[in-house]
Scaffold this motif. Structure first.
Motif: not given
Length: 313
Positions: A1-2, A97-102, A108-111
């Motif tokens: 995914m990354k 890096k930001k995504a790893e804190k979410k 769907v929300q991630q995309g």
């Protein structure tokens, strides 16, 4: 995914909007682009193999492919072609890096979040468009004659023999066939993940009798949980015994994208369909006349220096 997200970011990150300049590509193409734009020729193995599949069909056919865009992106593209790891790109690393804190509730929300972050970067950088340009050493007319019996080649031959009134009727029929599966005279269904919604679609002859296709619209690209809207412009024509194809794309700040694309191709490719009754129209060297006329206008406007003008001639 990354890794998929990384690829998307690199596909979205483009240039700063700066004053325009005339970009001269190997004395074959003159384009008016933002001053930050540069170009590279695609010469890596994968591209060469794809081009060879086309050129092998017609004896003596040569095709060159160029990427025109902001210098930062062009340099990044070249680095990736040369083997650089996508995941080491600073924009990709920053977003991941930001995504790893979410804490996303689903993909769907991630995309949606990922696309939003990428577009924030583009807007901050005042993103513009990039263009893929292909040029062959044979004109559309030559290609059609040498590939006689092929459906597309035969269609080009028929179109070459039409006037603009007849071309207008044929354009409507061709658009109808392209959108037949969708049945709405608008959508071209490429595959289950990709759809192109046409806006403008025009086939005509310019003032010099050169056939051209000009189209714009939006491509909807779905990649798993992510959906990207891409504004597109396409232009196909012939000039100086060469065939040309330009495809430009824009993701953000696209309100003036169509006019920017028109301005980009204007220095050498005319889309004026009104025939001018001058000696150049009945001359056997229309291509040369058109080329010199464009160069002279650019020189007078100050877009080309005297040295650049003489070199291009």
């Amino acid at each position: 995914m990354k890794k998929l997200l990384g690829i998307v970011v690199l596909g979205l990150l483009w240039c700063n909007i700066l004053p325009a300049k005339i970009l001269n590509i190997e004395n074959q193409i003159l384009l008016e682009v933002p001053s930050s734009h540069e170009y590279i020729e695609y010469d890596n193995e994968e591209v060469r193999e794809s081009i060879e599949e086309m050129t092998d069909l017609i004896e003596g056919l040569e095709i060159k492919m160029f990427l025109v865009g902001p210098s930062k992106y062009v340099e990044l593209e070249k680095a990736i072609i040369d083997g650089e790891d996508i995941m080491e790109n600073k924009y990709v690393k920053s977003i991941i890096k930001k995504a790893e804190k979410k804490r996303f509730k689903d993909e769907v929300q991630q995309g949606k979040w990922f696309i939003s972050e990428a577009k924030k970067i583009m807007k901050k950088e005042k993103i513009d468009f990039m263009t893929y340009a292909l040029v062959s050493n044979k004109s559309l007319t030559e290609l059609a004659l040498e590939d006689e019996g092929d459906e597309v080649a035969d269609m080009i031959t028929e179109l070459q023999n039409m006037n603009n009134s007849e071309l207008e009727d044929s354009t409507k029929e061709i658009r109808k066939q392209l959108t037949l599966l969708a049945g709405n005279n608008k959508s071209i269904l490429i595959n289950e993940d990709m759809t192109i919604n046409l806006n403008k679609f025009k086939i005509a002859k310019n003032e010099y009798g050169k056939l051209f296709l000009k189209s714009n619209g939006k491509m909807i690209w779905v990649m798993g949980a992510m959906k990207i809207d891409i504004m597109l412009n396409l232009f196909v024509t012939e000039n100086n015994d060469n065939a040309y194809l330009f495809m430009s794309a824009c993701y953000v700040n696209c309100s003036k994208f169509n006019s920017k694309f028109d301005k980009m191709i204007k220095p050498i490719f005319s889309t004026n369909t009104q025939v001018q009754k001058t000696t150049s129209n009945i001359s056997g060297s229309n291509d040369l006349v058109e080329w010199l006329k464009a160069l002279n206008e650019l020189y007078k406007s100050g877009a080309l220096t005297k040295e650049e003008f003489e070199k291009a001639k």
